[in-house]
Design a protein around this motif. Sequence first.
Motif, PDB file in Angstrom:
ATOM      1  N   GLY B 285     -25.814  27.384  -6.161  1.00 46.63           N
ATOM      2  CA  GLY B 285     -26.260  26.837  -7.440  1.00 46.63           C
ATOM      3  C   GLY B 285     -26.053  25.349  -7.573  1.00 46.63           C
ATOM      4  O   GLY B 285     -26.904  24.639  -8.097  1.00 46.63           O
ATOM      5  N   HIS B 286     -24.922  24.832  -7.103  1.00 48.41           N
ATOM      6  CA  HIS B 286     -24.773  23.387  -7.237  1.00 48.41           C
ATOM      7  C   HIS B 286     -25.754  22.627  -6.362  1.00 48.41           C
ATOM      8  O   HIS B 286     -26.473  21.759  -6.854  1.00 48.41           O
ATOM      9  CB  HIS B 286     -23.355  22.885  -7.019  1.00 48.41           C
ATOM     10  CG  HIS B 286     -23.334  21.416  -7.245  1.00 48.41           C
ATOM     11  ND1 HIS B 286     -23.204  20.867  -8.493  1.00 48.41           N
ATOM     12  CD2 HIS B 286     -23.610  20.397  -6.411  1.00 48.41           C
ATOM     13  CE1 HIS B 286     -23.375  19.569  -8.404  1.00 48.41           C
ATOM     14  NE2 HIS B 286     -23.618  19.257  -7.161  1.00 48.41           N
ATOM     15  N   PRO B 287     -25.836  22.945  -5.051  1.00 50.01           N
ATOM     16  CA  PRO B 287     -26.857  22.248  -4.256  1.00 50.01           C
ATOM     17  C   PRO B 287     -28.260  22.412  -4.843  1.00 50.01           C
ATOM     18  O   PRO B 287     -29.083  21.516  -4.734  1.00 50.01           O
ATOM     19  CB  PRO B 287     -26.741  22.913  -2.880  1.00 50.01           C
ATOM     20  CG  PRO B 287     -25.328  23.356  -2.815  1.00 50.01           C
ATOM     21  CD  PRO B 287     -24.982  23.781  -4.202  1.00 50.01           C
ATOM     22  N   LEU B 334     -17.031  24.228  -6.708  1.00 44.05           N
ATOM     23  CA  LEU B 334     -15.995  24.829  -7.551  1.00 44.05           C
ATOM     24  C   LEU B 334     -15.897  24.166  -8.920  1.00 44.05           C
ATOM     25  O   LEU B 334     -15.282  24.708  -9.834  1.00 44.05           O
ATOM     26  CB  LEU B 334     -14.653  24.791  -6.815  1.00 44.05           C
ATOM     27  CG  LEU B 334     -13.569  25.654  -7.444  1.00 44.05           C
ATOM     28  CD1 LEU B 334     -12.880  26.511  -6.391  1.00 44.05           C
ATOM     29  CD2 LEU B 334     -12.532  24.798  -8.149  1.00 44.05           C
ATOM     30  N   HIS B 335     -16.508  22.973  -9.092  1.00 37.49           N
ATOM     31  CA  HIS B 335     -16.403  22.333 -10.408  1.00 37.49           C
ATOM     32  C   HIS B 335     -17.070  23.146 -11.513  1.00 37.49           C
ATOM     33  O   HIS B 335     -16.920  22.823 -12.680  1.00 37.49           O
ATOM     34  CB  HIS B 335     -16.920  20.887 -10.381  1.00 37.49           C
ATOM     35  CG  HIS B 335     -18.389  20.741 -10.104  1.00 37.49           C
ATOM     36  ND1 HIS B 335     -18.910  19.645  -9.475  1.00 37.49           N
ATOM     37  CD2 HIS B 335     -19.444  21.537 -10.368  1.00 37.49           C
ATOM     38  CE1 HIS B 335     -20.226  19.768  -9.371  1.00 37.49           C
ATOM     39  NE2 HIS B 335     -20.567  20.912  -9.901  1.00 37.49           N
ATOM     40  N   HIS B 336     -17.799  24.193 -11.153  1.00 31.09           N
ATOM     41  CA  HIS B 336     -18.397  25.028 -12.183  1.00 31.09           C
ATOM     42  C   HIS B 336     -17.419  26.048 -12.733  1.00 31.09           C
ATOM     43  O   HIS B 336     -17.717  26.709 -13.726  1.00 31.09           O
ATOM     44  CB  HIS B 336     -19.632  25.739 -11.639  1.00 31.09           C
ATOM     45  CG  HIS B 336     -20.741  24.791 -11.348  1.00 31.09           C
ATOM     46  ND1 HIS B 336     -21.655  24.394 -12.292  1.00 31.09           N
ATOM     47  CD2 HIS B 336     -21.064  24.107 -10.232  1.00 31.09           C
ATOM     48  CE1 HIS B 336     -22.490  23.530 -11.766  1.00 31.09           C
ATOM     49  NE2 HIS B 336     -22.161  23.334 -10.519  1.00 31.09           N
ATOM     50  N   PHE B 337     -16.266  26.189 -12.078  1.00 33.37           N
ATOM     51  CA  PHE B 337     -15.313  27.161 -12.610  1.00 33.37           C
ATOM     52  C   PHE B 337     -13.866  26.698 -12.415  1.00 33.37           C
ATOM     53  O   PHE B 337     -13.025  27.432 -11.926  1.00 33.37           O
ATOM     54  CB  PHE B 337     -15.559  28.570 -12.036  1.00 33.37           C
ATOM     55  CG  PHE B 337     -15.789  28.628 -10.548  1.00 33.37           C
ATOM     56  CD1 PHE B 337     -14.762  28.986  -9.685  1.00 33.37           C
ATOM     57  CD2 PHE B 337     -17.038  28.371 -10.003  1.00 33.37           C
ATOM     58  CE1 PHE B 337     -14.967  29.060  -8.322  1.00 33.37           C
ATOM     59  CE2 PHE B 337     -17.250  28.436  -8.644  1.00 33.37           C
ATOM     60  CZ  PHE B 337     -16.212  28.785  -7.795  1.00 33.37           C
TER      61      PHE B 337
END
Lengths: 202, 668
Positions: B285-287, B334-337
Motif C-alpha cells: 500500500g505505501h509503494p 510501518l508508518h501506517h501503523f
Amino acid sequence: MSTTLSSPNLELLQEQENADNKVFGFWIYLMTDAIIFGTFFAVFVVLLKNTTHGHTPQSLFDLSNAFIETVALLTSSLTCGFAMLTLKQGRIKQTILLLILTFILGGIFLALEIKEFLSFIEIGATPQSSGFLSGFFSLVGLHGVHLSIGMIWMIVMMLQLATKGATLAVTTRLKLFSLFWHFLDIIWICIFSVVYLMGVSL
Amino acid sequence: MFGNLTIDSIPWNEPIPLAAFGVIILIVLAVLATITFTKRWGWLWTNWLTTTDHKKIGIIYIIVAIIMLIRGFADAIMMRTQLALASTGDQVGYLPPEHYDQIFSAHGVIMIFFMATPFIIGLMNIVVPLQVGKRDVAFPTLNAVSIWLTVAGAILINLSLGIGEFARTGWVAYAPLSEKLYSPSVGVDYYIWSLQVSGLGTTFAAINMFVTILRGRARGMKLFDMPLFTWSTLCTSVLIMAVFPILTATMILLALDRYLGFEIFTNTLGGGNQMMYVNLIWAWGHPEVYILILPAFGIYSEIVSTFSRKYLFGYKALVWAIIAILFMSLTVWLHHFFTMGAGVNVNAFFGITTMFIAIPTGVKVFNWLFTIYGGRVKMDVPMLWAIGFLILFVLGGMTGVMLAIPGVNYSVHNTEFVVAHFHNTIIPGVVFGVLAGYNFWFPKVFGFRLHKGWGYTTFWLWFIGFIVAFAPLYLAGFDGMPRRISQNVDLRYGPYLVVAWVGAVLIFFGIVAIIVQLFVSIAQRHKLQDVTGDPWDGRTLEWSIASPPPSYNFAVIPAVDEPDLFWKQKQEGTAYPENKQYQDIYMPKNTALGFVAGGVLAGLLSFTLVWSIWWLAIIFFGVAILLWIIDSFKDHEEICIPKEEVEKTDLAFLEKVKQFNMPQGGRE
Ligand code: HEM
Ligand SMILES: [Cu+2]
C-alpha cells in the motif's frame, strides 16, 4: 499476410526482436512470480510455530517422500534442458520424447505431492487445523498449482511441435516453458530447504 | 445452482443503492441501444474492442478513469452530505452506518484502483512509445489483455452496488475484520476479486512498459536521454513489479481464509496472525501511493520544462531523485501503523526513513522552481495545473512529515487529519497531474486542443474546492475528530464539516467543467485544430509527428541523442527532416483474445467466484484457458503497410507543416 515482400528481412528481423522481447518479458514475469512465492514463504515462516498444540513439522514430514519428489523434479529439469538442446539441433523427435519424459517425471512429483496432502488430511492435519498447516498447504499448494499449469503447457507444446515443427514462435514458447520449469525447480529447492529441512530441525 | 446468489441478494429495501444501480443500468442500456441503432457494433469491435494500438488502449484506460472519477466522487459527496447533516442537526443523517461503511470503502478502492491507476497507465500507454520512438508497446496483445482486465475489475466493483453489497472494511480491508467471521457477506469477496483482476492487469501493464522502455528505444537513445515522463514510467513499472505481487499473494491468502477456512490472518490462538496482514497490505500500500505520484512527477517535469521553454534544471538530479524515491518507498510501510505496538525503536526507524523521503522530493520541487525561474513562462492550462500542484503539494508533504513523527502520529492517528493529509497529496499531486497530462497530450491523440477557458475554469474550481473541502478537515483532525464515522458526530465539528461540504460541491462543479470542456472542445474542434502536431512548442519526440499520429507513429524512426531532441532540432533548424529512407512497416493485427478472455471471461469468472457458483467458475476458467491455447496455435500475423503509403502520408504531413510556415524554435 505480407503483401509485396519487398524487404522480407525486415519482417524477419522484427520477429526475431519480438521473440527476444518475449523471453526477456517472461523472465521479468518470473521475477514477479518469485515475489508472490517470497510472500508465501514469509507467511509460512511466520506461522511455523502456530501449531495449536497439534501436528508439528517433526511429527508430520516424511523426508524420504520429499526427497524422492526432489529427485524427480531435478531430473525433470535435466530432461527439459536436454529437450532444449535437441531442439537447437533440430532433432524434433527427440525433443518430443524428452518432453514426454519431463512430463512423466513432473507427474510423479505431483502424484507424490497429492499423496502427501491426502495422507495429512487423513490424520486430521488439515489446512484448517492450524496456522502452521495453513501456511504449509498454501505454499506447497501454490507450487503444485504452478506445476500443474506447466504440465498443461507441456502438452500444448508437444502438440505444437508435432503439428507445426520448430517455427520461431514454437521455439520461443518452448524457451519460455523451460524458463518456467527451471524456475519451479529452484522454488522447490527453497521449499525443500525451508519447509522440510528447516521444519523438522526446529 | 447459483451459489449464494438469490433474488434477495438485490438490496430491495435499500432505496439509495437500488436507485443508483438502476440509473447505471439505464445509462448502460441507453449506450447499448445507441450503438445498436447507429449500427456501430462492427465499428466498435474492430476499432476498439479488439484493438492492439497503444494509443487507443490508452484512450480506453482514460475513459474508464474519468467514468470512475465520477462514480468515486458520487460516493464522496454522499459522505460529505451525511457528515454535514450528522454533525449539525439530528445527528443521524440519511445514510445508515452499514451503508456509509460500504461507501467509504468503495470510494477509496475506486479512486485508487479504477480512477488514478488507469488514468496513469492510460497516459503511459499513449505517451511512452511516442517518447522513445517506438511503433507500439513491446507486447501489444498483452496490452489488450491488461486493459480488459482493468475494465472487468471496474465493472465487478460497480456490480456490488446492486447485487449484494460492498466491503465495509475500508480500502485496505484489515484482517480479522475482513475475515468470514466478522464480514460474512460477499462484500469482501467483491473487494478481493476486483483487486485481483485489475491488479493482474496492472502488473502486466508494468511488465509491458518496462520491456518497451528497456528494449524498444530509438537508435542512440541512452537511458539518460530519456524524457522524464519515460523515466518515471520506468521507475513506476519497477515499483509495480516489486509490490503488486505482494498484493496478489495477500489477496490469495485472504481468499483461502474466507473460502476454505484457512487460518492465515485470523486472530485465533495458534491460528493465524492478523499483524501479518497489516504488514503485507502496507508493504504494497505505501509503494502504491508512489506508483501514483511518480508518473505525476514525470508529467509535471515535461510540462514545467515545455511551458518555461527551457531545459529542465538539473535533469540528472530529477532522475536520481525518482530512483531514490523508488527504493526508499519500499522501506517505510510501518508508518501506517505506528500505534499498533511495534515498539519505540521500530517506530523510530520507520519514522526516520519516512522523513528521508522528503529529501529527494524537495530536490524535485526545487528543480521545478528553478526551471520556472528565469524561464520565458507561457501560461496555459497544463502549466496552471503544475503551479497549483507546486503550491498545494508542499503543504501535503509537510503534513506527511508531521505524521511521520511517531509521537505526533499517536495523537492524530485515525483522525480526519490523516484524511486531509492523504487527499492533500493525492488530489493536488495525482489528480492535478493526470488532468494536466490530459490537457497536455489531448491534442496529440485527437488532433485538436481542449478548450482553454473551460480548462481554466476546471482548474480554479478544483483548486479552490480542494482547499475549502480539506483545510477544515485538518482542523477537525487536530480537534480529534475520528475518520470513518457517520453517526452522532460531535456538534462542535459541524461548522468544519459544512464548509467541507461546500468545498466538495465546488469540486462537483469542477468535474462538471471537465465534461463541459470536453464537449465544447469537440464542438469547436475545427477552431482548436492542431495542424502541425506541435501545439505547445514541444521538446520531446512525440511532438515531432502528426496529431493524431498514424497507427505506426513514426514514418522513419529518428536517431536520438538527447532528451529534448525535437527542441534542439527546432533551434538548429533541422527539425522535420526530408528525404527519409522509407520502408515497409509491419504492425500487429487485431486480436479478440484480450477482450474475450481478459475482459468477458475473467469478469464472469470473478463474478461467479464472488457468489461461489463453482460449476460456472470452472467452465469460464476452462474456456478462457482453452481460448488461450487455441490462439497460440494460430500463426502470428502482421499487417504490412507498404512504404509507398508511409511515404505519401509523411509527405502530406510535412507539406502541412510547411504551409503553416512555422518559424523554427522559440516561436511566440
Ligand atoms: C474529489 C474529491 C474527494 C472528496 C470530496 C473525497 C472525500 C472523502 C471522504 C469524505 C472520505 C471519508 C473520510 C472519512 O473516513 O471520514 C474519503 C476517504 C478516502 N478517499 Fe477521498 N475524496 C476525494 C477524492 C479522492 C481521490 C482522488 C482519492 C484517490 C485517488 C481518494 C482516496 C480516498 C481514500 C483511499 C479514502 C479512505 C477510505 C477508507 O477510509 O478506507 N479520495 N474521501
Ligand atoms: Cu505510507
